[in-house]
Design a protein around this motif. Sequence first.
Motif, mmCIF file in Angstrom:
data_model
loop_
_atom_site.group_PDB
_atom_site.id
_atom_site.type_symbol
_atom_site.label_atom_id
_atom_site.label_comp_id
_atom_site.label_asym_id
_atom_site.label_seq_id
_atom_site.Cartn_x
_atom_site.Cartn_y
_atom_site.Cartn_z
ATOM 1 N N GLN A 149 0.733 -1.304 0.143
ATOM 2 C CA GLN A 149 -0.072 -0.399 -0.292
ATOM 3 C C GLN A 149 1.177 1.134 0.707
ATOM 4 N N GLN A 150 1.939 0.808 0.645
ATOM 5 C CA GLN A 150 2.643 1.868 1.038
ATOM 6 C C GLN A 150 3.441 2.524 -0.796
ATOM 7 N N ARG A 151 3.844 1.805 -1.329
ATOM 8 C CA ARG A 151 4.770 1.989 -2.355
ATOM 9 C C ARG A 151 4.041 2.405 -3.438
ATOM 10 N N LEU A 152 2.883 2.024 -3.021
ATOM 11 C CA LEU A 152 2.246 1.788 -4.671
ATOM 12 C C LEU A 152 1.515 3.693 -4.561
ATOM 13 N N ALA A 153 1.058 4.111 -2.886
ATOM 14 C CA ALA A 153 0.784 5.205 -2.800
ATOM 15 C C ALA A 153 1.887 6.121 -3.571
ATOM 16 N N ALA A 154 3.013 5.841 -3.204
ATOM 17 C CA ALA A 154 3.883 6.613 -3.151
ATOM 18 C C ALA A 154 4.420 6.773 -4.813
ATOM 19 N N VAL A 155 4.519 6.199 -5.508
ATOM 20 C CA VAL A 155 5.567 6.142 -7.149
ATOM 21 C C VAL A 155 3.756 6.794 -7.722
ATOM 22 N N TRP A 156 2.475 6.506 -6.823
ATOM 23 C CA TRP A 156 1.276 6.667 -7.653
ATOM 24 C C TRP A 156 1.800 8.731 -7.366
ATOM 25 N N ALA A 157 1.552 8.786 -6.811
ATOM 26 C CA ALA A 157 1.988 10.107 -6.051
ATOM 27 C C ALA A 157 2.860 10.531 -7.212
ATOM 28 N N GLU A 158 3.816 9.950 -7.761
ATOM 29 C CA GLU A 158 4.864 10.677 -8.652
ATOM 30 C C GLU A 158 4.150 10.153 -10.006
ATOM 31 N N ARG A 159 3.534 9.471 -10.493
ATOM 32 C CA ARG A 159 3.544 9.292 -11.941
ATOM 33 C C ARG A 159 3.429 10.348 -12.759
ATOM 34 N N ALA A 160 3.435 10.025 -14.363
ATOM 35 C CA ALA A 160 3.516 11.043 -15.402
ATOM 36 C C ALA A 160 2.715 11.708 -15.279
ATOM 37 N N ALA A 161 2.323 12.941 -16.174
ATOM 38 C CA ALA A 161 1.333 13.731 -16.921
ATOM 39 C C ALA A 161 0.816 12.291 -17.619
ATOM 40 N N ASN A 162 -0.281 12.310 -17.853
ATOM 41 C CA ASN A 162 -0.988 12.176 -18.981
ATOM 42 C C ASN A 162 -0.568 10.779 -19.472
ATOM 43 N N LEU A 163 -0.397 9.841 -18.161
ATOM 44 C CA LEU A 163 -0.620 8.568 -17.737
ATOM 45 C C LEU A 163 -1.905 8.088 -18.332
ATOM 46 N N ALA A 164 -1.582 6.978 -19.148
ATOM 47 C CA ALA A 164 -3.266 6.227 -19.234
ATOM 48 C C ALA A 164 -3.680 5.183 -18.808
ATOM 49 N N LEU A 165 -3.626 5.514 -17.151
ATOM 50 C CA LEU A 165 -3.681 5.259 -16.597
ATOM 51 C C LEU A 165 -4.936 5.608 -14.986
ATOM 52 N N LYS A 166 -6.052 5.124 -14.573
ATOM 53 C CA LYS A 166 -6.642 5.562 -14.087
ATOM 54 C C LYS A 166 -7.085 6.053 -12.266
ATOM 55 N N SER A 167 -6.091 4.313 -11.980
ATOM 56 C CA SER A 167 -6.442 4.653 -10.893
ATOM 57 C C SER A 167 -4.935 3.866 -9.904
ATOM 58 N N ALA A 168 -3.996 4.291 -8.783
ATOM 59 C CA ALA A 168 -2.986 3.830 -8.398
ATOM 60 C C ALA A 168 -3.562 1.943 -8.668
ATOM 61 N N ASP A 169 -5.028 1.409 -8.391
ATOM 62 C CA ASP A 169 -5.047 -0.136 -8.793
ATOM 63 C C ASP A 169 -4.813 -0.997 -9.929
ATOM 64 N N GLU A 170 -5.281 0.527 -11.335
ATOM 65 C CA GLU A 170 -4.625 -0.137 -12.029
ATOM 66 C C GLU A 170 -3.028 0.249 -12.610
ATOM 67 N N ALA A 171 -2.873 0.592 -12.062
ATOM 68 C CA ALA A 171 -1.069 0.252 -12.267
ATOM 69 C C ALA A 171 -0.361 -0.016 -11.402
ATOM 70 N N LEU A 172 -1.187 -0.758 -10.896
ATOM 71 C CA LEU A 172 -0.034 -2.357 -9.682
ATOM 72 C C LEU A 172 -0.951 -3.148 -11.069
ATOM 73 N N ILE A 173 -1.987 -2.949 -11.545
ATOM 74 C CA ILE A 173 -2.116 -3.917 -12.407
ATOM 75 C C ILE A 173 -1.290 -4.464 -13.793
ATOM 76 N N LEU A 174 -0.910 -3.592 -14.543
ATOM 77 C CA LEU A 174 -0.389 -3.036 -15.690
ATOM 78 C C LEU A 174 1.330 -3.465 -14.699
ATOM 79 N N ALA A 175 1.564 -2.726 -13.987
ATOM 80 C CA ALA A 175 3.047 -3.689 -13.051
ATOM 81 C C ALA A 175 2.959 -4.829 -12.903
ATOM 82 N N SER A 176 2.257 -5.389 -12.884
ATOM 83 C CA SER A 176 2.045 -7.220 -12.625
ATOM 84 C C SER A 176 2.613 -8.298 -13.919
#
Length: 335
Positions: free
Chosen positions: A182-209
Amino acid sequence: MKLWRRLLLFVLLLAVSAAAAAWWWLSRPLPLATPTVELSIEAGSTPRDVAQAWVQAGVQTDGWLLYQWFRWSGQARRIRAGSYELEPGITPRSLLAKMVQGDEAFERVRLIEGWTFRQFRAALAKAPNLKPVSAALDDAQLMARLGLPGVSPEGRFFPDTYVYSRGVSDITVLKRAQTMMQQRLAAVWAERAANLALKSADEALILASIVEKETGRGEDRARIAGVFLNRLRIGMPLQTDPAVIYGLGEAFDGNLRKRDLQTDGPFNTYLRPGLPPTPIAMPGLASLRAAVRPEPTKALYFVARGDGSSVFSEDLAAHNRAVNTFQRQASARKP
């Protein structure tokens, strides 16, 4: 008067002898029934309980003497709960110091990037001196126990090496791994690139997997993430084999067949557009970062070279040429 003096001298001699005996006992190694003696002290245990527990565990001394030492030392209330291990040479004095300082015996378990939650649970079940409390719980019950009812466990635990006190519950380790993710995901989501084609941190987690399963080569992760994000932007299916394999579960025998790619299911990213419904593995920090800060690329395709690296292509014709090249090389390497 002489009798009184004699009695006083006798009492003083007794006191000196008792003090000398106590000093000798406190500094003398305690006999142990086995080469090492282990004990887990539960929170709320009294000093008397602790003394008796050590004797029952294999410290060959009088429990009453041990308790009296704890009591008269003035440190009995400072004894900390935890798991302790004694080795030959331990004295009553050093035993008390160990418990007051919280010098516990620890074990460690390593949870690997790219593992599924099923593999996580199997590793925890084999971890030394870890209470298998979760063994009686299915995945849904376990997630409810961790405060995430209705959430899939896949991808929710951070892969790392976890140190724990002997005798603790595996729920404790899982809670730490879940909190870490939870902490790692929140930290990287806060530093996401602009105009990222992902809607949420959960989507980022899925893509990362998915990125985690597609490559073990660090320098390729961000570019592979860029390829998948390009596909998401234009509505192109992700077409990632690891997701299909995950959907097959235990039915996968190591050989992904054409019929598997043509059989519909929630994780068949050849037939269904967008991200799969859940992560397919436990991504590490590098894959999390790659998912939210992808490498800018025009590539829509990639194929593994066979050495861990990938070849990237912007169009299907170039991709097909690369596939043919490396498939031929792979065939040539087969005995």
